[in-house]
Design an enzyme around this catalytic site. Sequence first.
Site, PDB file in Angstrom:
ATOM      1  N   ALA A 145       2.313   3.794   0.511  1.00  0.00           N
ATOM      2  CA  ALA A 145       1.381   4.739  -0.112  1.00  0.00           C
ATOM      3  C   ALA A 145       1.226   5.987   0.755  1.00  0.00           C
ATOM      4  O   ALA A 145       1.204   7.110   0.245  1.00  0.00           O
ATOM      5  CB  ALA A 145       0.035   4.066  -0.339  1.00  0.00           C
ATOM      6  N   THR A 202       4.187  -3.945   2.983  1.00  0.00           N
ATOM      7  CA  THR A 202       4.101  -2.589   3.533  1.00  0.00           C
ATOM      8  C   THR A 202       3.419  -1.621   2.561  1.00  0.00           C
ATOM      9  O   THR A 202       3.684  -0.425   2.582  1.00  0.00           O
ATOM     10  CB  THR A 202       5.507  -2.058   3.874  1.00  0.00           C
ATOM     11  OG1 THR A 202       6.313  -2.071   2.680  1.00  0.00           O
ATOM     12  CG2 THR A 202       6.178  -2.895   4.951  1.00  0.00           C
ATOM     13  N   CYS A 203       2.525  -2.139   1.714  1.00  0.00           N
ATOM     14  CA  CYS A 203       1.956  -1.299   0.654  1.00  0.00           C
ATOM     15  C   CYS A 203       1.216  -0.085   1.201  1.00  0.00           C
ATOM     16  O   CYS A 203       1.318   1.015   0.649  1.00  0.00           O
ATOM     17  CB  CYS A 203       1.029  -2.124  -0.230  1.00  0.00           C
ATOM     18  SG  CYS A 203      -0.206  -3.110   0.655  1.00  0.00           S
ATOM     19  N   GLY A 204       0.462  -0.254   2.289  1.00  0.00           N
ATOM     20  CA  GLY A 204      -0.252   0.875   2.864  1.00  0.00           C
ATOM     21  C   GLY A 204       0.683   1.912   3.452  1.00  0.00           C
ATOM     22  O   GLY A 204       0.461   3.120   3.307  1.00  0.00           O
TER      23      GLY A 204
END
Length: 269
Positions: free
Chosen positions: A85, A80-82
């Site tokens: 961010a 779920t990095c996006g």
Amino acid sequence: MCTIPPPPPPPPAPPTLSPVKNSENNRSNNETIQYSEVCEWAASNTHLWEACAKNKICLNKSPFRYKYQNFESILQIGPTCGLVALSMFLEGDVSPDELLNITKMEGYSNNGEMLSCKDMIKLIKKAFSLAEIENVSFRLKKGGLFSEDTIQDLLNGAILLVPYDADFNHSPCLRQGHTAHWALVCGIIIIEDPGQSHTSDPNNVYVLCRHGKSRFLAAWTLDELHRSNMNLWEFSPKKAEDGLLYVLPEGGMGGENGLRDQFIMFNRH
């Protein structure tokens, strides 16, 4: 006459240990001494000071120019990095879980992966509406990450959401997109006077970044982030076989609907 010897004295009580707070912000005495007199220009902000001291950026003098905006870190769970961010930029007003629910309902993602900048723009529109944000504009940029225009935008306060390939320490690398990750670019440092061109020396321009796999502020050259962004050609073959179903853009990650040579810019008004 036999006598029974007295029992031995009891063993001494174990020493009492003071509890130590388990935190990534802890520093050893040696580190404190080593860095106590460097980066004095950044001393008013702990996160900025730590990033510059750790990466030995402008240890003994102020940079030519810099701009930094602090965002609180959020650690990601799963791919779920996006989303993380973006949630950091939104200051948590829309949580990663809420963003994940939107991506699933809209078909942008199954597990939190965001493999299309165009889909990220659609998600941002919905998130801004949910958070009732009106004083920020955003746009999809194709190309020009390491350019005069982008550097000037960052110096003027722009924030970037950039996909790139992440190495083992999460810094930019060149793995053909197999370790695609997202970072929030929230600052820039120009070390020396660049003269006529900011891009003449790739080692003179650093960006300050947040991402979902560390609580620490990262510092990388804008050039290495640019080259990593340009290298996002294909989805990881290893992930393609991990049993999860991912949403891939038409034409793949390296196509115009994917991630390669694209990023998102936010501007406050």
